[in-house]
Design an enzyme around this catalytic site. Structure first.
Site, PDB file in Angstrom:
ATOM      1  N   LYS A  15       6.091  -4.059  -5.000  1.00  0.00           N
ATOM      2  CA  LYS A  15       4.625  -4.017  -4.994  1.00  0.00           C
ATOM      3  C   LYS A  15       4.170  -3.071  -6.095  1.00  0.00           C
ATOM      4  O   LYS A  15       4.610  -1.908  -6.156  1.00  0.00           O
ATOM      5  CB  LYS A  15       4.191  -3.472  -3.641  1.00  0.00           C
ATOM      6  CG  LYS A  15       3.064  -4.221  -2.989  1.00  0.00           C
ATOM      7  CD  LYS A  15       2.839  -3.620  -1.614  1.00  0.00           C
ATOM      8  CE  LYS A  15       1.694  -4.268  -0.925  1.00  0.00           C
ATOM      9  NZ  LYS A  15       1.338  -3.562   0.304  1.00  0.00           N
TER      10      LYS A  15
HETATM   11  C1  E4P Z   1      -1.337  -5.136   1.795  1.00  0.00           C
HETATM   12  O1  E4P Z   1      -0.268  -5.401   1.297  1.00  0.00           O
HETATM   13  C2  E4P Z   1      -1.764  -3.783   2.158  1.00  0.00           C
HETATM   14  O2  E4P Z   1      -0.660  -3.063   2.654  1.00  0.00           O
HETATM   15  C3  E4P Z   1      -2.787  -3.775   3.237  1.00  0.00           C
HETATM   16  O3  E4P Z   1      -3.217  -5.059   3.616  1.00  0.00           O
HETATM   17  C4  E4P Z   1      -3.873  -2.794   3.004  1.00  0.00           C
HETATM   18  O4  E4P Z   1      -4.827  -2.959   3.993  1.00  0.00           O
HETATM   19  P1  E4P Z   1      -5.710  -1.817   4.651  1.00  0.00           P
HETATM   20  O5  E4P Z   1      -7.087  -1.976   4.072  1.00  0.00           O
HETATM   21  O6  E4P Z   1      -5.663  -2.151   6.103  1.00  0.00           O
HETATM   22  O7  E4P Z   1      -5.100  -0.488   4.336  1.00  0.00           O
END
Ligand code: E4P
Length: 215
Positions: free
Chosen positions: A83
């Site tokens: 990522k």
């Molecule tokens: C996606 O890969 C992220 O980890 C995640 O969806 C972030 O979302 P949040 O807004 O709940 O932190």
């Protein structure tokens, strides 16, 4: 549509895996910090449990550092997806990683043009954050629609992971748009099953079954 769970908690991952609907996992530094364990230990546990793609996030901010970190993460298992936050250095790194056959998930995406850049650099996945857009008064799902149209226009193979999902309606909307994947927390994943009429229906059947003569 593929369903990923967005967590680093092994108990949650194991439970969703048991339901038979788990296609992959996305983690981030915040999720890892909530486990109270080292990233190394958390990643090993997850990779032992999950066969599908597992996104592990890089922390370095310069392209060279991101590439170095990504190679180390990718060496852990074949199903690792690295990522990378969408920055100029992030995109430089994604292009390099793509040329090395390392899968990437371009994250923290809030606009369709960021998603276009990610696809141009050869990202395997792109993660638009819907709930965080809704929270500041935008209609987050609009960008998913736009990203889908752009990718279809130019035949990009980058898959769309709808992320930062807050409730089942987000999943429904993403499915209607034709997004490839939704990643969501354990609670939302569980809500996909829940329906009061299903509970009531099962309860009624079980009660009526008790009235059936045994012989
Ligand atoms: C996606 O890969 C992220 O980890 C995640 O969806 C972030 O979302 P949040 O807004 O709940 O932190």
């Amino acid at each position: 549509m593929k369903l990923f769970v967005d967590t680093a908690l092994i108990e949650e991952i194991t439970e969703v895996n048991r339901w038979g609907i788990l296609d992959g996992v996305t983690t981030n530094p915040t999720h890892v910090s909530k486990t109270g364990k080292s990233a190394q230990k958390v990643y090993e546990e997850i990779l032992r449990t999950v066969k599908g793609p597992v996104s592990l996030e890089t922390i370095a901010e310069d392209a060279e550092g991101i590439v170095r970190e990504a190679r180390e993460l990718a060496a852990k298992a074949d199903n690792v997806v690295v990522k990378v936050p969408i920055t100029c250095d992030g995109l430089t790194a994604v292009k390099q990683l793509n040329s090395e056959g390392i899968k990437t998930n371009v994250t923290v995406v809030f606009s369709p043009l960021q998603a276009l850049l990610a696809a141009k650099c050869g990202a395997t996945y792109v993660s638009p954050f819907i709930g965080r857009l809704d929270a500041i008064g935008h209609t987050g799902m609009e960008i998913v629609q736009q990203i889908k149209a752009i990718y279809d226009n130019y035949d990009y193979s980058t898959e769309i992971i709808v992320a930062s999902i807050r409730h089942p309606l987000h999943v429904l909307e993403a499915a209607l748009i034709g997004a490839d994947i939704c990643t969501m927390g354990f609670a939302t994943m569980k809500q996909l099953y829940d329906h009061p009429l299903t509970d009531l229906g099962i309860e009624r059947f079980l009660n009526d079954w008790k009235k059936v003569p045994k012989e």
